[in-house]
Design an enzyme around this catalytic site. Structure first.
Site, short mmCIF file in Angstrom:
data_model
loop_
_atom_site.label_atom_id
_atom_site.label_comp_id
_atom_site.label_asym_id
_atom_site.label_seq_id
_atom_site.Cartn_x
_atom_site.Cartn_y
_atom_site.Cartn_z
N ASP A 33 0.84 -1.02 0.29
CA ASP A 33 0.29 0.09 0.38
C ASP A 33 0.63 1.33 0.05
OD1 ASP A 33 -3.20 0.38 1.25
OD2 ASP A 33 -2.19 2.13 1.03
N THR A 92 -3.42 4.42 -11.23
CA THR A 92 -3.18 3.64 -10.29
C THR A 92 -3.61 2.13 -11.78
OG1 THR A 92 -2.63 4.55 -8.92
CG2 THR A 92 -4.20 3.50 -8.26
N TYR A 145 -11.94 7.08 -12.57
CA TYR A 145 -11.62 5.77 -12.21
C TYR A 145 -12.63 5.17 -13.04
CZ TYR A 145 -14.02 2.87 -8.48
OH TYR A 145 -14.45 2.54 -7.30
P1 NAD Z 1 -9.86 2.40 0.17
O1 NAD Z 1 -9.38 3.50 -0.73
O2 NAD Z 1 -10.33 2.18 1.27
O3 NAD Z 1 -8.90 1.64 -0.21
C1 NAD Z 1 -8.10 1.79 -1.25
C2 NAD Z 1 -5.85 1.45 -0.87
O4 NAD Z 1 -5.20 1.13 -2.12
C3 NAD Z 1 -5.80 2.46 0.38
O5 NAD Z 1 -5.19 1.62 0.87
C4 NAD Z 1 -4.74 3.44 -0.52
O6 NAD Z 1 -3.75 4.03 0.26
C5 NAD Z 1 -4.45 1.95 -1.43
N1 NAD Z 1 -3.95 2.66 -3.00
C6 NAD Z 1 -4.25 3.56 -3.77
N2 NAD Z 1 -3.28 3.93 -4.63
C7 NAD Z 1 -2.62 3.26 -4.24
C8 NAD Z 1 -1.47 3.20 -5.17
N3 NAD Z 1 -0.59 3.75 -6.44
N4 NAD Z 1 -0.78 2.03 -4.80
C9 NAD Z 1 -0.07 1.31 -3.63
N5 NAD Z 1 -1.72 1.23 -2.78
C10 NAD Z 1 -2.54 2.14 -3.39
O7 NAD Z 1 -11.09 2.18 -1.25
P2 NAD Z 1 -11.65 0.79 -0.98
O8 NAD Z 1 -13.30 0.73 -0.49
O9 NAD Z 1 -10.82 -0.42 0.10
O10 NAD Z 1 -11.90 0.14 -2.13
C11 NAD Z 1 -10.68 -0.65 -3.08
C12 NAD Z 1 -10.98 -2.02 -3.79
O11 NAD Z 1 -12.27 -2.11 -4.55
C13 NAD Z 1 -10.80 -0.91 -5.06
O12 NAD Z 1 -9.75 -1.35 -6.35
C14 NAD Z 1 -12.19 -0.19 -5.67
O13 NAD Z 1 -11.64 0.96 -6.63
C15 NAD Z 1 -12.69 -1.62 -5.48
N6 NAD Z 1 -14.43 -1.03 -5.11
C16 NAD Z 1 -14.82 -0.74 -3.80
C17 NAD Z 1 -15.85 -0.58 -4.06
C18 NAD Z 1 -16.62 -0.10 -2.35
O14 NAD Z 1 -18.10 0.91 -2.13
N7 NAD Z 1 -16.23 0.36 -1.40
C19 NAD Z 1 -16.81 -0.49 -4.60
C20 NAD Z 1 -16.41 -0.37 -6.70
C21 NAD Z 1 -14.69 -0.80 -6.27
#
Ligand code: NAD
Ligand code: UDP
Length: 311
Positions: A33, A92, A145
């Protein structure tokens, strides 16, 4: 069998729950991360575990580690955070996918992509089946996104076709629960924090837009099932809870469960905000034997209890 599992975005909301479940199952977990939206607090309780390692690294830069499986979750998920630096969000999604697919190819490892319901954009087909191609504005504020995630899906299927990489694509619908960032900007965390602080509940638009909310434990269970499903179950596969609510209904439920005196206020609807969203989860039911077990009221109560402790 004990596996070595890399989780990118492992310090985030979904990633930290996933790391926990994989460690509980007896695996060795590497959490990668860059802490853009993730927090050390989300994984601090795992750091004592000798089978857990935290790596500060950015997925846009190649990384090499021996692993049997890769869950690629690294990417900010809240509109506020992914629009903060749109170019970085695209990098990303796209370069992160290329780097993790390259690693999976080299290691002959399985790789799972956290895709999103945003690939459907503002959908004209309702509920959304995986066969729907979506209605995305390629130049709007959400494009960094949506298109980043769509390109990542295209990369995954091409690595599968050309290089036989074992892929899994999960189209995740709105998921909520403990460890969402209090200032994350997503609707559930916003409403709960606002209600607990006695601040106005901010509904964007007229509040008649809908979302279908899945509790984090249900979603993480589905991700693990998908990773372990037979190789021909590649997805894309919708993962979410089909129970659909308007934002007004959500605000009213949060107010009732928190017994808050907060007032509802209406604010402008952001551009390209999807009007409706509900997963068709027939494929997840038939190919994974999965469906969500925790409904909104129960999940919200758990989320409220969490935010009471952290704010
Ligand atoms: P979040 O923002 O809590 O977690 C994302 C994590 O990725 C964070 O820890 C962040 O620091 C890390 N990160 C971001 N850019 C990075 C990079 N360039 N290199 C390394 N780490 C990086 O979000 P989340 O809700 O836990 O989402 C996780 C994944 O699930 C994402 O890919 C998101 O698109 C996908 N997603 C989530 C949801 C939801 O409702 N929570 C819905 C659809 C998709
Ligand atoms: N929303 C809202 N008030 C808020 C935050 C969001 O009414 O304080 C609305 C937002 O306009 C959208 C829905 O809630 O219609 C879900 O927003 P979120 O950012 O959680 O996720 P997404 O739009 O990506 O599904």
């Amino acid at each position: 069998m004990k596996k070595r599992i890399l989780v990118t975005g492992g310090a985030g909301f979904l990633g930290s729950h996933l790391c926990e479940v994989l460690l509980d199952q007896g695996h060795e977990v590497y959490c990668l991360d860059n802490f853009f939206t993730g927090k050390r607090e989300n994984i601090v309780h795992l750091l004592q575990n000798p089978y857990f390692e935290c790596i500060r690294h950015d997925v846009t830069v190649p990384y090499f580690i021996e692993a049997d499986e890769i869950y690629n979750l690294a990417c900010p998920a809240s509109p506020v955070h992914y629009q903060y630096n749109g170019i970085k969000t695209i990098k990303t999604s796209v370069m992160g996918a290329i780097n993790m697919l390259g690693l999976a190819k080299r290691l002959n490892a399985r790789v799972l992509q956290a895709s999103t319901s945003e690939v459907y954009g503002d959908p004209e087909v309702h509920p959304q089946p995986e066969s729907y191609w979506g209605n995305v504005n390629p130049i709007g504020p959400r494009a960094c996104y949506d298109e980043g995630k769509r390109c990542a899906e295209a990369l995954f299927v091409n690595y599968h076709r050309q290089n036989r990489v074992q892929i899994k694509i999960a189209r995740i619908f709105n998921t909520y629960g403990p460890r969402m960032h209090p200032n994350d900007g997503r609707v559930v965390s916003n409403f709960v924090v606002q209600a607990l602080k006695g601040e106005d509940i901010t509904i964007f638009g007229d509040g008649m837009q809908t979302r279908s909310f899945c509790f984090v434990d249900d979603l993480v269970r589905a991700l693990v099932l998908l990773m372990n499903a037979p190789a021909d179950v590649t997805g894309p596969i919708n993962l979410g809870n089909p129970n659909e609510f308007t934002m007004i209904q959500l605000a009213e439920m949060v107010l009732r469960l928190t017994q808050s005196k907060s007032k509802i206020v209406f604010m402008p609807l952001p551009q390209d905000d999807p009007m409706q969203r509900q997963p068709n989860i027939s494929l997840a039911k038939s190919s994974l034997g999965w469906e969500p077990q925790i409904q909104l009221e129960e999940g919200l109560q758990k989320t409220i209890n969490y935010f009471k402790k952290v704010i």
